[in-house]
Design an enzyme around this catalytic site. Structure first.
Site, short mmCIF file in Angstrom:
data_model
loop_
_atom_site.label_atom_id
_atom_site.label_comp_id
_atom_site.label_asym_id
_atom_site.label_seq_id
_atom_site.Cartn_x
_atom_site.Cartn_y
_atom_site.Cartn_z
N ASP A 60 0.86 -1.19 0.00
CA ASP A 60 0.00 0.00 0.00
C ASP A 60 0.89 1.24 0.00
O ASP A 60 1.89 1.31 0.73
CB ASP A 60 -0.90 -0.01 1.24
CG ASP A 60 -2.03 0.99 1.14
OD1 ASP A 60 -3.20 0.56 1.08
OD2 ASP A 60 -1.76 2.22 1.11
N ILE A 61 0.54 2.21 -0.82
CA ILE A 61 1.37 3.41 -0.97
C ILE A 61 1.37 4.26 0.31
O ILE A 61 2.34 4.98 0.57
CB ILE A 61 0.91 4.20 -2.22
CG1 ILE A 61 2.01 5.12 -2.72
CG2 ILE A 61 -0.37 4.97 -1.97
CD1 ILE A 61 1.74 5.68 -4.12
N ASN A 84 -12.86 -3.21 2.73
CA ASN A 84 -13.76 -2.08 2.87
C ASN A 84 -14.80 -2.14 1.75
O ASN A 84 -14.45 -2.37 0.58
CB ASN A 84 -12.98 -0.77 2.81
CG ASN A 84 -12.01 -0.64 3.97
OD1 ASN A 84 -12.24 -1.19 5.05
ND2 ASN A 84 -10.93 0.08 3.76
N VAL A 120 -10.98 2.93 -3.48
CA VAL A 120 -10.62 2.39 -4.80
C VAL A 120 -11.61 1.27 -5.15
O VAL A 120 -11.73 0.28 -4.42
CB VAL A 120 -9.17 1.85 -4.81
CG1 VAL A 120 -8.86 1.21 -6.16
CG2 VAL A 120 -8.18 2.97 -4.50
N HIS A 170 -10.28 -5.27 -3.14
CA HIS A 170 -8.96 -5.57 -2.60
C HIS A 170 -9.08 -5.97 -1.14
O HIS A 170 -9.96 -5.49 -0.42
CB HIS A 170 -8.01 -4.36 -2.75
CG HIS A 170 -8.60 -3.09 -2.24
ND1 HIS A 170 -9.48 -2.35 -2.99
CD2 HIS A 170 -8.44 -2.43 -1.08
CE1 HIS A 170 -9.84 -1.27 -2.31
NE2 HIS A 170 -9.24 -1.30 -1.13
N HIS A 206 -7.03 -5.78 2.31
CA HIS A 206 -5.89 -5.21 3.03
C HIS A 206 -5.26 -6.30 3.90
O HIS A 206 -5.96 -6.97 4.66
CB HIS A 206 -6.34 -4.07 3.95
CG HIS A 206 -6.86 -2.86 3.25
ND1 HIS A 206 -6.09 -1.75 3.04
CD2 HIS A 206 -8.07 -2.59 2.71
CE1 HIS A 206 -6.82 -0.82 2.40
NE2 HIS A 206 -8.02 -1.31 2.20
P1 5GP Z 1 -9.74 1.44 0.36
O1 5GP Z 1 -9.94 2.64 1.23
O2 5GP Z 1 -10.38 1.61 -1.00
O3 5GP Z 1 -10.12 0.16 1.03
O4 5GP Z 1 -8.18 1.31 0.17
C1 5GP Z 1 -7.49 1.81 -0.91
C2 5GP Z 1 -6.02 1.74 -0.56
O5 5GP Z 1 -5.27 1.88 -1.75
C3 5GP Z 1 -5.55 2.82 0.41
O6 5GP Z 1 -5.00 2.21 1.57
C4 5GP Z 1 -4.51 3.60 -0.40
O7 5GP Z 1 -3.41 3.99 0.39
C5 5GP Z 1 -4.11 2.60 -1.48
N1 5GP Z 1 -3.72 3.20 -2.74
C6 5GP Z 1 -4.41 4.15 -3.45
N2 5GP Z 1 -3.77 4.44 -4.60
C7 5GP Z 1 -2.67 3.64 -4.64
C8 5GP Z 1 -1.63 3.47 -5.61
O8 5GP Z 1 -1.57 4.11 -6.65
N3 5GP Z 1 -0.67 2.55 -5.31
C9 5GP Z 1 -0.69 1.81 -4.17
N4 5GP Z 1 0.30 0.94 -3.98
N5 5GP Z 1 -1.67 1.94 -3.23
C10 5GP Z 1 -2.63 2.85 -3.48
#
Ligand code: 5GP
Ligand code: ZN
Length: 112
Positions: free
Chosen positions: A30-31, A87, A96, A100, A102
């Site tokens: 995760d970034i 999520n 996103v 996915h 986590h």
């Molecule tokens: P969500 O909130 O949708 O469950 O999690 C999305 C996750 O994707 C977040 O933890 C965010 O930091 C990660 N993320 C968003 N854009 C990117 C990206 O371009 N690269 C990577 N490696 N992680 C990303």
């Protein structure tokens, strides 16, 4: 899905630190990590959300959880464990819309 950030990572059009890959699944860092170890495990096929998943998606989503097991074993976490979080939708904190899992580990992971 050209406008999907995770599809671009899967297609290697965007960079990510990939830690696991098989024919159906990719896992990368995760970034913005929220734990010492924070990976995102994604199906290579674009599925927007658990909230829209269909019967035909069940196998590939199961493969994501098998990948989590493989990652946990590769990182020596099979005994101590880790947290998996999915999520779902706006109130579930999904940002996103490519489904996915986590993978959070490295010390006791806080939060619900
Ligand atoms: P969500 O909130 O949708 O469950 O999690 C999305 C996750 O994707 C977040 O933890 C965010 O930091 C990660 N993320 C968003 N854009 C990117 C990206 O371009 N690269 C990577 N490696 N992680 C990303
Ligand atoms: Zn996608």
């Amino acid at each position: 899905m050209r406008d999907c950030v995770f599809c671009r990572i899967i297609a290697r059009e965007s960079h990510a630190d990939v830690e696991y890959e098989d024919d159906a699944v990719l896992a990368f860092k995760d970034i913005y990590p929220k734990a010492p170890i924070h990976l995102l495990i994604v199906p290579k096929r674009h599925i927007p959300s658990i909230m829209t998943m269909e019967g035909a998606d069940a196998e590939i989503l199961g493969r994501c959880f098998l990948a989590a097991r493989a990652v946990g074993e590769a990182k020596g976490l099979a005994e101590r464990g880790y947290r998996l979080r999915v999520n779902c939708g706006p109130d579930g904190g999904q940002v996103v819309y490519h489904v996915h899992v986590h993978f959070l580990a490295g010390g006791r992971v806080s939060g619900a």
